[in-house]
Design a protein around this motif. Structure first.
Motif, short mmCIF file in Angstrom:
data_model
loop_
_atom_site.label_atom_id
_atom_site.label_comp_id
_atom_site.label_asym_id
_atom_site.label_seq_id
_atom_site.Cartn_x
_atom_site.Cartn_y
_atom_site.Cartn_z
N THR A 200 36.29 6.79 17.34
CA THR A 200 36.10 5.63 18.20
C THR A 200 36.56 4.39 17.43
N SER A 201 36.66 3.28 18.15
CA SER A 201 37.17 2.08 17.49
C SER A 201 36.20 1.52 16.47
N ASN A 202 34.98 2.07 16.44
CA ASN A 202 34.02 1.61 15.43
C ASN A 202 34.25 2.26 14.08
N ARG B 125 36.51 -1.79 9.90
CA ARG B 125 36.49 -1.24 11.26
C ARG B 125 37.89 -1.34 11.87
N SER B 126 38.33 -0.26 12.52
CA SER B 126 39.70 -0.26 13.03
C SER B 126 39.83 -1.15 14.25
N GLY B 127 38.88 -1.05 15.18
CA GLY B 127 38.89 -1.96 16.32
C GLY B 127 39.84 -1.63 17.44
#
Lengths: 376, 398
Positions: free
Chosen positions: B68-70, B54-56
């Motif tokens: 999205t950050s997910n 996950r990039s976060g």
């Protein structure tokens, strides 16, 4: 011509090989000595396995402490118009120099960037790193250094314009946030907004100046980085854009960022001195010893604990020497040079608007986290 | 022993043998060198497996692709790649237009035009691109703040958060992808039709007629395109709806703007800087190529009675194109690579996003290889395309 070029290439390649080989030899050499050393080393230095010299001895020999610092963070480490260094972190360099060498001016400040700081320490360019550096597990483990103690409990914060009406992060639905590229800054920001279930737009900058330009023009609603950094940026916010009063740092903290001095791995003598200088200045505040009354206190210590701290005899007793490898009065020197923890804080951080009362940086007796183990 | 030395000295007397010896030594050194590099590299973890996680972190400019950050780090990385391609592509088109116009203006007999073009080239070409990017950032930030944003009806919102324009966005349900594909087909059909009709007209030497009405090929193509696309739009139950920008205050009294096509100050700053900077070099390429043509070409065109515009578009530019294309390719490559400078003004192109990933993962080397590989691929694609154009241009001329 062609053959010249050819020989040049040959020379370069062989040089590279030689360098490469000698590097490997250098890497291997200390390990060889380790095995030799560990046999005839004193048994009380069992942490000293990988070392054949101590930074403490080196500093004493050199007569100067090389301290890696920030030169561009108001309040923590900054170069004044007179060309001298000043700030919270700088005072700790002075305190350590005073403790070891008896003279707070015997410091050579080495300004470092965030990315160069750890290598500067591990490559022995500096003795001590005090540059608003967060204590984390991975840094402690991977980067060849040891965190001594926390001098300032920082945390990622959010700064907004006072007239925006934002009181908490929950108010900031749909806001645009200016964020400085950091190791975890963007991640903490995202975590906070995600957990609040809010949309936001991050505007990620690589350096501070374009970020500040964007923030001044209200391109973004919020500015997030460490609270100490925010306070410092707020204190020097240009009057043309409203000055410091136009800005508010929200009370909420997005992450834990304990800052403190670092020494090299396996350098326990020096590590101990630095650590106990930090604790000593905290203990001094707790005992009510300040830079102005330290001489009087040393001449007539009120209780045995104070006598141990200052390295003076209590009544007719003997001087308690904790064998740190320096003069037993080292804490006394440090207090003389920079004052106790409260004085340092008052001098550098209170002007930034970092209120101490009620924060994590209050004394443990007042509900904060500033606490020193006992001197005995 | 002495026999051996004697043999060696006779052996080494030949230039050929000596060369052989040097080459052998060289080869051994190269082998050691490569071995050293490889063994060093083997100590590092060179996989990109952490890209699956996950990039976060959030990214401010997402285009085409939802992010999205997910999503994974790969997703974040491709969002960066799309942003690079997007700004480069638009900048290449605009810089070519600007450069061609300025290049022609530079040679104009009109003193005003030629002076403007001259000053443009000399002023812009001789200042660093990085400074120009920051200059444009500051200019764009001087747009009205969101609290004083300009609105034109409910069609356009202008503030330094971005300029919002009306935009067609896919409707809630399906069909929008089908519509895009159908639209592409319709465009191809229309082009083929108009090309065919025009060709037929050229060959027959007379206008193509339906019921005694003259039919022009281009006109017929446009007509067919309109009919087909409008009917496709309705047949597919209006796959796109008009997305109008809006400026509003939320319950906390915060001004927000959303909707429509967003032209942000960051995108604007990097786009303007790249277009205007690269435009100067293209201006000089166009000017040089036109000047390299014999003056007789212009004179011949004039003596045939062609207007200045006609002689420029029909005679001069098509010939100049042959010597324009190869140096132009270089400028396109430079432009694409220069887009990585937008890292200073918060435009999240591939280098910016990769830096965040490097910071978060602490594994810089493999990510750097990926960045290099991506820029290399982009450059090769541009080169291939330009070589294709170049072949066409030179073939027509010959």
């Amino acid at each position: 011509m062609k053959s010249k070029l050819f020989f040049l290439l040959l020379a370069v390649m062989s040089l590279t090989l030689i360098i490469a080989c000698s590097e490997e030899v250098e890497e291997a050499a200390p390990q060889v000595e380790v095995t030799k050393d560990s046999h005839d080393d004193d048994d009380d230095h069992d942490h000293d396995e990988h070392k054949d010299h101590s930074t403490l001895e080196e500093v004493l020999e050199r007569g100067v402490l090389k301290c890696g610092v920030n030169d561009n963070l108001t309040g923590f480490g900054v170069v004044t118009s007179a060309g001298t260094f000043e700030g919270f972190d700088i005072d700790y360099c002075k305190a350590v120099a005073a403790a070891i060498l008896g003279d707070a001016s015997k410091v050579e400040y080495v300004p470092l960037t965030a990315s160069a700081r750890f290598e500067a320490l591990s490559s022995e360019e500096i003795d001590l790193l005090i540059r608003n550096t967060t204590w984390t597990a991975s840094r402690d483990r991977d980067l060849g250094n040891d965190f001594t103690a926390t001098t300032f409990y920082d945390g990622q914060g959010m700064m907004v314009y006072a007239d925006s009406g934002y009181k908490t992060i929950e108010d900031m639905a749909g806001a645009t946030i200016c964020v400085l590229q950091g190791t975890t800054t963007e991640l903490n920001l995202d975590d906070r907004f995600k957990s609040a279930g809010l949309d936001y737009t991050p505007l990620t900058f690589e350096t501070n100046d374009p970020l500040q330009a964007a923030f001044e023009e209200r391109r973004c609603d919020g500015w997030t980085t460490d609270k100490s950094g925010l306070a410092s940026k707020r204190a020097e916010f240009p009057a043309a854009a409203g000055g410091p009063e136009a800005l508010v740092v929200l009370a909420e903290t997005l992450s834990k960022e304990p800052l403190g001095p670092l020494t090299r791995d396996n350098d326990s003598e020096f590590y101990d001195v630095v650590q106990w200088v930090v604790f000593g200045l905290i203990q001094a505040e707790e005992s009510g010893i300040t830079s102005s009354n330290v001489a009087a206190m040393a001449a007539d210590p009120k209780d045995p604990g104070m006598a141990r701290l200052l390295g003076v005899p209590y009544g007719d007793g003997k001087v308690a020497d904790f064998s740190f490898g320096v003069d037993p009065t080292f804490i006394q020197h440090a207090i003389k040079a920079v004052g106790n923890y409260g004085e340092i804080y008052e001098r550098h951080l209170t002007p930034l608007g970092l209120t101490r009362a009620g924060s994590l940086n209050a004394m443990w007796t007042e509900g904060g986290l500033i606490y020193a183990p006992p001197f005995r | 022993m002495s026999i051996f030395i004697a043999k060696l000295s006779t052996w080494s007397r030949s230039q050929k043998n000596r060369n052989l010896f040097y080459q052998l030594v060289f080869l051994i050194l190269v082998a050691f060198f490569v071995n050293y590099l490889v063994s060093k590299a083997m100590q590092l973890e060179l996989t990109l497996s952490h890209f699956e996680s996950r990039s976060g972190f959030g990214i401010s400019h997402t285009f085409i692709k939802d992010y999205t950050s997910n999503d994974s780090r790969w997703s974040a990385y491709f969002t960066g790649v799309i942003n690079t391609v997007r700004v480069s592509l638009v900048a290449i088109i605009l810089a070519t237009l600007l450069g061609t116009i300025m290049g022609v203006a530079r040679l104009s007999k009109n003193v005003l035009f030629s002076t403007i073009a001259y000053l443009y080239v000399e002023l812009v070409r001789n200042t660093p691109l990085l400074i120009q990017i920051i200059f444009w950032q500051i200019i764009f930030l001087k747009l009205p703040r969101i609290t004083e944003a300009l609105t034109f009806g409910s069609t356009v919102v202008v503030s330094n958060r971005g300029i919002l324009l009306p935009y067609a966005k896919p409707a809630e349900d399906i069909n929008s992808n089908i519509f895009v594909i159908v639209l592409l087909f319709i465009i191809i059909i229309s082009f083929v039709l108009s090309y065919y009709l025009n060709k037929k007209e050229d060959i027959d030497g007379k206008k193509f007629k339906i019921l005694n009405y003259n039919i022009n090929g281009s006109l017929a193509g446009t007509f067919v395109f309109l009919i087909l696309s409008v009917s496709a739009y309705f047949i597919l139950q209006k796959p796109f709806v008009l997305d109008l920008p809006s400026l509003y205050q939320n319950s906390k009294g915060t001004y927000l703007q959303s909707g429509g096509f967003e032209f942000t100050p960051e995108f604007g700053a990097i786009l303007f800087a790249l277009v205007i900077y690269t435009g100067t070099f293209i201006t000089e390429i166009v000017r040089g190529s036109i000047q390299s043509l014999s003056k007789g070409q212009t004179e011949a065109a004039q003596s045939l009675g062609l207007t200045n515009y006609q002689s420029m578009t029909l005679i001069i530019l098509p010939q100049a194109l042959r010597s324009i294309i190869p140096p132009l390719t270089n400028q396109f490559l430079n432009l694409t690579k220069n887009s990585s400078l937008s890292v200073v003004i918060a435009y999240p192109e591939l280098f910016m996003v990769s830096r965040t990933i490097m910071n978060n993962s602490g594994r810089a080397l493999p990510v750097f290889f990926l960045i290099l590989f991506t820029y290399l691929s982009l450059s090769l694609i541009i080169s291939l395309f330009m070589n294709f154009i170049n072949r066409r241009v030179t073939r027509i001329g010959a």
